[in-house]
Design a protein around this motif. Structure first.
Motif, PDB file in Angstrom:
ATOM      1  N   GLY A  59       0.826  -1.200   0.000  1.00 38.31           N
ATOM      2  CA  GLY A  59       0.000   0.000   0.000  1.00 38.31           C
ATOM      3  C   GLY A  59       0.855   1.243   0.000  1.00 38.31           C
ATOM      4  O   GLY A  59       2.065   1.192   0.251  1.00 38.31           O
ATOM      5  N   THR A  60       0.219   2.378  -0.288  1.00 41.35           N
ATOM      6  CA  THR A  60       0.933   3.655  -0.348  1.00 41.35           C
ATOM      7  C   THR A  60       0.131   4.741   0.361  1.00 41.35           C
ATOM      8  O   THR A  60      -1.069   4.602   0.589  1.00 41.35           O
ATOM      9  N   ASP A  61       0.815   5.825   0.679  1.00 42.04           N
ATOM     10  CA  ASP A  61       0.172   7.008   1.249  1.00 42.04           C
ATOM     11  C   ASP A  61       0.812   8.243   0.630  1.00 42.04           C
ATOM     12  O   ASP A  61       1.841   8.727   1.120  1.00 42.04           O
ATOM     13  N   PRO A  62       0.233   8.757  -0.452  1.00 34.62           N
ATOM     14  CA  PRO A  62       0.829   9.919  -1.125  1.00 34.62           C
ATOM     15  C   PRO A  62       0.946  11.147  -0.229  1.00 34.62           C
ATOM     16  O   PRO A  62       1.841  11.967  -0.430  1.00 34.62           O
ATOM     17  N   ARG A  63       0.056  11.300   0.757  1.00 36.73           N
ATOM     18  CA  ARG A  63       0.084  12.504   1.591  1.00 36.73           C
ATOM     19  C   ARG A  63       1.352  12.604   2.423  1.00 36.73           C
ATOM     20  O   ARG A  63       1.804  13.705   2.745  1.00 36.73           O
ATOM     21  N   THR A  64       1.923  11.475   2.807  1.00 36.86           N
ATOM     22  CA  THR A  64       3.189  11.501   3.545  1.00 36.86           C
ATOM     23  C   THR A  64       4.351  10.944   2.726  1.00 36.86           C
ATOM     24  O   THR A  64       5.476  10.858   3.231  1.00 36.86           O
ATOM     25  N   ASP A  65       4.079  10.566   1.465  1.00 39.16           N
ATOM     26  CA  ASP A  65       5.100  10.019   0.567  1.00 39.16           C
ATOM     27  C   ASP A  65       5.725   8.744   1.122  1.00 39.16           C
ATOM     28  O   ASP A  65       6.934   8.552   1.059  1.00 39.16           O
ATOM     29  N   LEU A  66       4.874   7.857   1.657  1.00 43.33           N
ATOM     30  CA  LEU A  66       5.362   6.592   2.190  1.00 43.33           C
ATOM     31  C   LEU A  66       4.704   5.425   1.451  1.00 43.33           C
ATOM     32  O   LEU A  66       3.582   5.543   0.950  1.00 43.33           O
ATOM     33  N   ALA A  67       5.414   4.313   1.397  1.00 49.11           N
ATOM     34  CA  ALA A  67       4.894   3.095   0.779  1.00 49.11           C
ATOM     35  C   ALA A  67       5.484   1.890   1.489  1.00 49.11           C
ATOM     36  O   ALA A  67       6.564   1.973   2.103  1.00 49.11           O
ATOM     37  N   VAL A  68       4.778   0.764   1.403  1.00 43.38           N
ATOM     38  CA  VAL A  68       5.248  -0.478   2.022  1.00 43.38           C
ATOM     39  C   VAL A  68       5.289  -1.570   0.961  1.00 43.38           C
ATOM     40  O   VAL A  68       4.318  -1.775   0.229  1.00 43.38           O
ATOM     41  N   LEU A  69       6.417  -2.261   0.872  1.00 43.52           N
ATOM     42  CA  LEU A  69       6.596  -3.427   0.014  1.00 43.52           C
ATOM     43  C   LEU A  69       6.720  -4.660   0.888  1.00 43.52           C
ATOM     44  O   LEU A  69       7.059  -4.574   2.067  1.00 43.52           O
ATOM     45  N   LYS A  70       6.489  -5.840   0.281  1.00 39.65           N
ATOM     46  CA  LYS A  70       6.622  -7.110   1.028  1.00 39.65           C
ATOM     47  C   LYS A  70       7.358  -8.114   0.170  1.00 39.65           C
ATOM     48  O   LYS A  70       7.003  -8.353  -0.989  1.00 39.65           O
ATOM     49  N   VAL A  71       8.407  -8.699   0.751  1.00 41.41           N
ATOM     50  CA  VAL A  71       9.152  -9.776   0.103  1.00 41.41           C
ATOM     51  C   VAL A  71       8.722 -11.089   0.744  1.00 41.41           C
ATOM     52  O   VAL A  71       8.751 -11.223   1.974  1.00 41.41           O
ATOM     53  N   ASN A  72       8.290 -12.062  -0.069  1.00 43.35           N
ATOM     54  CA  ASN A  72       7.863 -13.367   0.442  1.00 43.35           C
ATOM     55  C   ASN A  72       8.953 -14.396   0.170  1.00 43.35           C
ATOM     56  O   ASN A  72       9.194 -14.790  -0.974  1.00 43.35           O
ATOM     57  N   ASP A  73       9.637 -14.795   1.222  1.00 43.16           N
ATOM     58  CA  ASP A  73      10.661 -15.831   1.128  1.00 43.16           C
ATOM     59  C   ASP A  73      10.706 -16.561   2.471  1.00 43.16           C
ATOM     60  O   ASP A  73      11.462 -16.180   3.367  1.00 43.16           O
ATOM     61  N   PRO A  74       9.875 -17.589   2.640  1.00 39.73           N
ATOM     62  CA  PRO A  74       9.758 -18.270   3.938  1.00 39.73           C
ATOM     63  C   PRO A  74      11.075 -18.843   4.453  1.00 39.73           C
ATOM     64  O   PRO A  74      11.221 -19.068   5.658  1.00 39.73           O
ATOM     65  N   LYS A  75      12.017 -19.081   3.570  1.00 40.24           N
ATOM     66  CA  LYS A  75      13.277 -19.682   3.994  1.00 40.24           C
ATOM     67  C   LYS A  75      14.233 -18.668   4.627  1.00 40.24           C
ATOM     68  O   LYS A  75      15.234 -19.051   5.213  1.00 40.24           O
ATOM     69  N   ARG A  76      13.926 -17.387   4.504  1.00 41.34           N
ATOM     70  CA  ARG A  76      14.830 -16.346   4.997  1.00 41.34           C
ATOM     71  C   ARG A  76      14.253 -15.644   6.216  1.00 41.34           C
ATOM     72  O   ARG A  76      13.052 -15.475   6.340  1.00 41.34           O
ATOM     73  N   LYS A  77      15.136 -15.246   7.093  1.00 44.23           N
ATOM     74  CA  LYS A  77      14.829 -14.302   8.150  1.00 44.23           C
ATOM     75  C   LYS A  77      15.687 -13.068   7.884  1.00 44.23           C
ATOM     76  O   LYS A  77      16.915 -13.115   7.965  1.00 44.23           O
ATOM     77  N   PHE A  78      15.039 -11.977   7.536  1.00 44.68           N
ATOM     78  CA  PHE A  78      15.763 -10.796   7.099  1.00 44.68           C
ATOM     79  C   PHE A  78      16.254  -9.969   8.295  1.00 44.68           C
ATOM     80  O   PHE A  78      15.559  -9.856   9.320  1.00 44.68           O
TER      81      PHE A  78
END
Length: 509
Positions: free
Chosen positions: A173-192
């Protein structure tokens, strides 16, 4: 008979004897000749206390920072990073035709392939990344914060880790009013490796900060500096409250973190001021406290829901504060409550100054907007307002901000009527058609009214929060203000369907 030595040879002999004697004395006093010669060869050194660096901090936080790549049907700009509005400065297309860099890019093209004979010409270039920005993990299961303007035009996303691994990501999702966005990486084998959003309220001007990001595609770049200022308003949106830093931030740093020395993220880099397009030491970061509220909502619901009370507001200037009897120019002046909105239903009227919410002081109009937006819709808020020389408390039920708030641009027609003048302010006015207010037909360009932005076509609706029907009402308001020792009279001005307040100084006779 021995031949006599010449005077010059005689002097040389004396010098040799003197040098030999001096060296002999030095050897007797200090030891071997080689030791004496080494003493003259030692370089200058200065012993200073060891200075702390950022290496330990960087080693821990850098694995959490990623390069963000965004694919789009748009073509990548020649500079390699299409982030509109983020940087100012000339591009390659603005260089003179005979400039060597421009000739180079014409010859080799954007893909670095020479336009040599046999190359297919006129072929549409293939789809490429339209933006390369930065981001950082905030959880071990792959949630990433970046800027909205980095991902805004994308249709596919990926991130590059510190070790060079590239992983697909989806846009949460995004929020243009604060210029923020969230991405998600799906890789169950990793702990980032991830970092935490810190407390930017404890940040002070002069504190050290470290920025990590992907400037010009150079992933994992680290720069350091200090906090230059807090609470900056750069006209980017209604919730401007940026942290200004002087750490080098460039194209591609968008969405990257600014760390304090404890490894906590205190800001998300989003903009720079630059006449050239490169870093000049003025960069702006979104406070972590703002990001936390926005990001939590995006992760939970995919969008941001903000509180809303339906008012147009403006800052309280010193002139305005003097005209209404406020001790300090603080708070937010209500220019107009929206019909049917929560504020209007609660009894908020134009001319009220909101000085506190739930007992917390409101410093200015931007702070009011931020505080209201942070309140959950459906909640009740106690607003302290300054009205008619007294503080009052009004209970308002917070609503959800509408998606579309359309504003009319239709102005009131000015009909020829008998004009009246306010000589002390350089204004000529006529009564309005509906009897509410007076319409400005002429403004002396050298007057205080002109300096305050009053123009022909504006409607003076109230004077010191009392309705105006004609010039007599305005003059009466001026006299009342003089009796109360005020330095200015407060006029409510209607321009088209927008309302604002202007304080005009009272002329002393």
């Amino acid at each position: 008979m021995p031949k006599e030595k010449s005077p010059s040879l005689y002097r040389k002999s004396l010098y040799a004897v003197a040098l030999t004697s001096a060296l002999a004395g030095a050897v007797l006093a200090n030891g071997p000749l080689s030791a004496v010669m080494r003493a003259y060869a030692e370089p200058v050194t200065v012993d200073t206390p060891a200075q702390p660096g950022f290496a330990d901090l960087v080693a821990k936080v850098r694995p959490a920072v990623v390069s963000v790549r965004v694919d789009s049907n748009k073509q990548m700009t020649s500079s390699g990073d299409d982030i509109p509005g983020f940087f100012s400065g000339p591009g390659f297309d603005q260089l003179p035709d005979n400039h060597p860099l421009k000739r180079f890019f014409k010859e080799f093209g954007q893909d670095g392939q020479a336009n040599r004979p046999g190359k297919r010409q006129g072929r549409p270039p293939r789809e490429r990344p339209v933006a390369q920005g930065s981001g950082f993990f905030i959880s071990d299961d792959g949630y990433i914060i970046t800027n909205n303007h980095v991902v805004a035009d994308g249709n596919a996303y990926s991130v590059v880790l510190q070790d060079g691994t590239e992983l697909d990501a989806k846009l949460v999702g995004t929020d243009p009013r604060t210029d923020l966005a969230v991405l998600k990486v799906n890789d169950p084998k990793r702990k980032f490796t991830y970092v935490a959003l810190g407390d930017d309220k404890s940040v002070r001007v002069g504190d050290w900060v470290v920025a990590v990001g992907n400037p010009f595609g150079l992933g994992g770049t680290v720069t350091a500096g200090i906090v230059s200022a807090l609470g900056r308003d750069i006209d980017a949106g209604p919730y401007d409250d940026f942290i200004q830093i002087d750490a080098s931030v460039n194209r591609g740093n968008s969405g990257g973190p600014t760390f304090n020395l404890n490894g906590q993220v205190i800001g998300i880099n989003t903009a720079i001021f630059s006449p050239s397009g490169g870093s000049v030491g003025i960069a702006f970061a979104i406070p972590a406290s703002t990001a936390k509220t926005v990001v939590d909502q995006i992760i939970k619901t995919g969008h941001v829901q903000r509180g809303w009370i339906g008012v147009s507001i403006q800052p309280v200037t010193k002139d305005i504060a003097d005209s209404i009897g406020l001790a300090e120019p603080k708070g937010a002046l209500v220019a107009a409550p929206q019909d049917g909105g929560p504020a209007a239903k609660a009894g908020i009227v134009a001319g009220d100054v909101v000085t506190a919410i739930n007992g917390e002081p409101v410093g200015d109009s931007r702070e009011l907007a931020r505080k209201i937006a942070a309140i959950a819709p459906g909640s009740k808020a106690e607003l302290t307002v300054w009205r008619q020389n007294a503080a009052k408390t009004v209970s308002v039920t917070i609503a959800s901000m509408p998606k579309d708030q359309q504003q009319s641009t239709t102005g009131r027609p000015i009909q020829p009527q008998e004009s009246q003048t306010l000589d002390s302010y350089g204004l000529t006015v006529v009564p309005s058609d509906d009897g509410d207010g007076v319409v400005v037909t002429d403004v002396d360009p050298d007057s205080d009214a002109a300096d305050k932005g009053i123009r022909s076509g504006d409607v003076i609706v109230t004077a010191n929060n009392k309705p105006v029907k004609d010039v007599g009402d305005i003059n009466a308001a001026i006299k009342d203000a003089e009796k109360e020792g005020r330095k200015a009279v407060l006029l409510q001005i209607q321009t088209n369907d927008q309302s604002r307040f202007v304080a005009l100084p009272i002329a002393k006779g």
